[in-house]
Design a protein around this motif. Structure first.
Motif, mmCIF file in Angstrom:
data_model
loop_
_atom_site.group_PDB
_atom_site.id
_atom_site.type_symbol
_atom_site.label_atom_id
_atom_site.label_comp_id
_atom_site.label_asym_id
_atom_site.label_seq_id
_atom_site.Cartn_x
_atom_site.Cartn_y
_atom_site.Cartn_z
ATOM 1 N N ALA A 193 -2.667 0.789 9.205
ATOM 2 C CA ALA A 193 -1.395 0.237 9.664
ATOM 3 C C ALA A 193 -1.345 -1.285 9.596
ATOM 4 C CB ALA A 193 -1.120 0.693 11.097
ATOM 5 N N GLU A 194 -2.505 -1.961 9.783
ATOM 6 C CA GLU A 194 -2.457 -3.401 10.026
ATOM 7 C C GLU A 194 -3.319 -4.268 9.106
ATOM 8 O OE1 GLU A 194 -2.912 -4.339 14.210
ATOM 9 O OE2 GLU A 194 -2.239 -2.339 14.774
ATOM 10 N N ALA A 195 -4.393 -3.757 8.552
ATOM 11 C CA ALA A 195 -5.294 -4.585 7.742
ATOM 12 C C ALA A 195 -4.703 -4.847 6.355
ATOM 13 C CB ALA A 195 -6.652 -3.905 7.601
ATOM 14 N N GLU A 196 -4.899 -6.071 5.854
ATOM 15 C CA GLU A 196 -4.422 -6.431 4.528
ATOM 16 C C GLU A 196 -5.512 -7.190 3.776
ATOM 17 O OE1 GLU A 196 -0.872 -8.715 4.985
ATOM 18 O OE2 GLU A 196 0.363 -6.960 5.463
ATOM 19 N N PRO A 197 -5.544 -7.076 2.436
ATOM 20 C CA PRO A 197 -6.544 -7.807 1.653
ATOM 21 C C PRO A 197 -6.405 -9.322 1.822
ATOM 22 C CG PRO A 197 -5.469 -6.116 0.313
ATOM 23 C CD PRO A 197 -4.678 -6.229 1.589
ATOM 24 N N LYS A 198 -7.524 -10.026 1.739
ATOM 25 C CA LYS A 198 -7.499 -11.485 1.785
ATOM 26 C C LYS A 198 -6.762 -12.026 0.564
ATOM 27 C CE LYS A 198 -10.282 -13.785 4.220
ATOM 28 N NZ LYS A 198 -10.251 -14.497 5.514
ATOM 29 N N ASN A 199 -6.257 -13.241 0.692
ATOM 30 C CA ASN A 199 -5.519 -13.857 -0.397
ATOM 31 C C ASN A 199 -6.342 -13.920 -1.687
ATOM 32 O OD1 ASN A 199 -3.259 -14.321 1.158
ATOM 33 N ND2 ASN A 199 -3.838 -16.415 1.703
ATOM 34 N N PRO A 214 -7.298 -10.206 -7.664
ATOM 35 C CA PRO A 214 -7.540 -10.864 -8.958
ATOM 36 C C PRO A 214 -9.000 -11.294 -9.139
ATOM 37 C CG PRO A 214 -5.516 -11.684 -7.990
ATOM 38 C CD PRO A 214 -6.177 -10.846 -6.945
ATOM 39 N N PHE A 215 -9.637 -11.717 -8.051
ATOM 40 C CA PHE A 215 -11.044 -12.115 -8.135
ATOM 41 C C PHE A 215 -11.934 -10.922 -8.464
ATOM 42 C CE2 PHE A 215 -15.181 -13.026 -6.009
ATOM 43 C CZ PHE A 215 -15.570 -14.087 -6.813
#
Length: 212
Positions: free
Chosen positions: A83-89, A93-94
């Motif tokens: 529900a809440e976790a998102e990948p780091k910026n 692509p890295f």
């Protein structure tokens, strides 16, 4: 950057998710409809997760075993992550760049594997990693290098060209002291960012900063 292997931490390194852990044991006990008194809260203060669940079982005469409570907790955690976790910026692509270079990648985490697997699948990131191991599975916290060493063994890469990516100072110190190349990742949950930067071979705020 000579790199054939990459070992990533999860919370605060691959994903913005450290905020989920703030007060999580109290949230979990509340979800179980256990009402804590001020005395209860004081007793739980400072305890690690497993210790908290053992105390909860004793204090509230719970019928579930400690292992059942542990599984229930990680199912709850999985719900929160989804529900809440998102990948780091710029992490995806890295990872794509590393994959194109033939770099083998794994995860060494203090979070149980099922929660990680679910959120990685959600964002299409699972296939980047050939191995995911938690400190719970190997039986040692990140004050011990065992979880890194086990991931390294499964990756089969040379330690001299394997990099550990960490946002937590205590874990980064363990990796660095045991001969790993270290990329320090800024995360607001780490209060000693200056110390982390000092011990890191590379220190970044965003994955776009790394030149491969």
């Amino acid at each position: 950057m000579n790199i054939t292997g990459a070992i990533f931490d999860f919370d605060g390194t691959l994903f913005d998710s450290m905020f989920i852990w703030k007060g999580i044991k109290y949230k979990f006990l509340d979800k179980l409809e256990l009402k804590l008194t001020a005395e209860d809260e004081e007793a739980f203060r400072g305890l690690y997760l497993r210790e908290s669940l053992i105390l909860a079982k004793e204090r509230f005469n719970m019928k579930e075993s400690c292992e059942e409570l542990f599984l229930m907790f990680f199912n709850y955690l999985k719900e929160l992550y989804l529900a809440e976790a998102e990948p780091k910026n710029d992490i995806i692509p890295f990872l794509e760049k590393l994959k194109a270079m033939g770099v083998k990648m794994g995860i060494a985490t203090a979070t149980g594997e099922p929660a990680l697997e679910a959120v990685l699948e959600k964002y299409g990131m699972r296939d980047y990693f050939s191995v995911i191991l938690s400190t719970y599975t190997v039986g040692a916290s990140k004050t011990d290098p065992l979880v890194y060493d086990r991931v390294l063994e499964e990756l089969g890469t040379d330690k001299a060209s394997t990099w550990v990516f960490e946002d937590a100072l205590y874990a980064a110190k363990t990796a660095k002291a045991n001969g790993y190349n270290l990329v320090g990742i800024y995360d607001e949950s780490e209060p000693e960012t200056a110390a982390l930067e000092r011990i890191s071979d590379i220190y970044i705020h965003n994955y776009a900063e790394i030149e491969l």
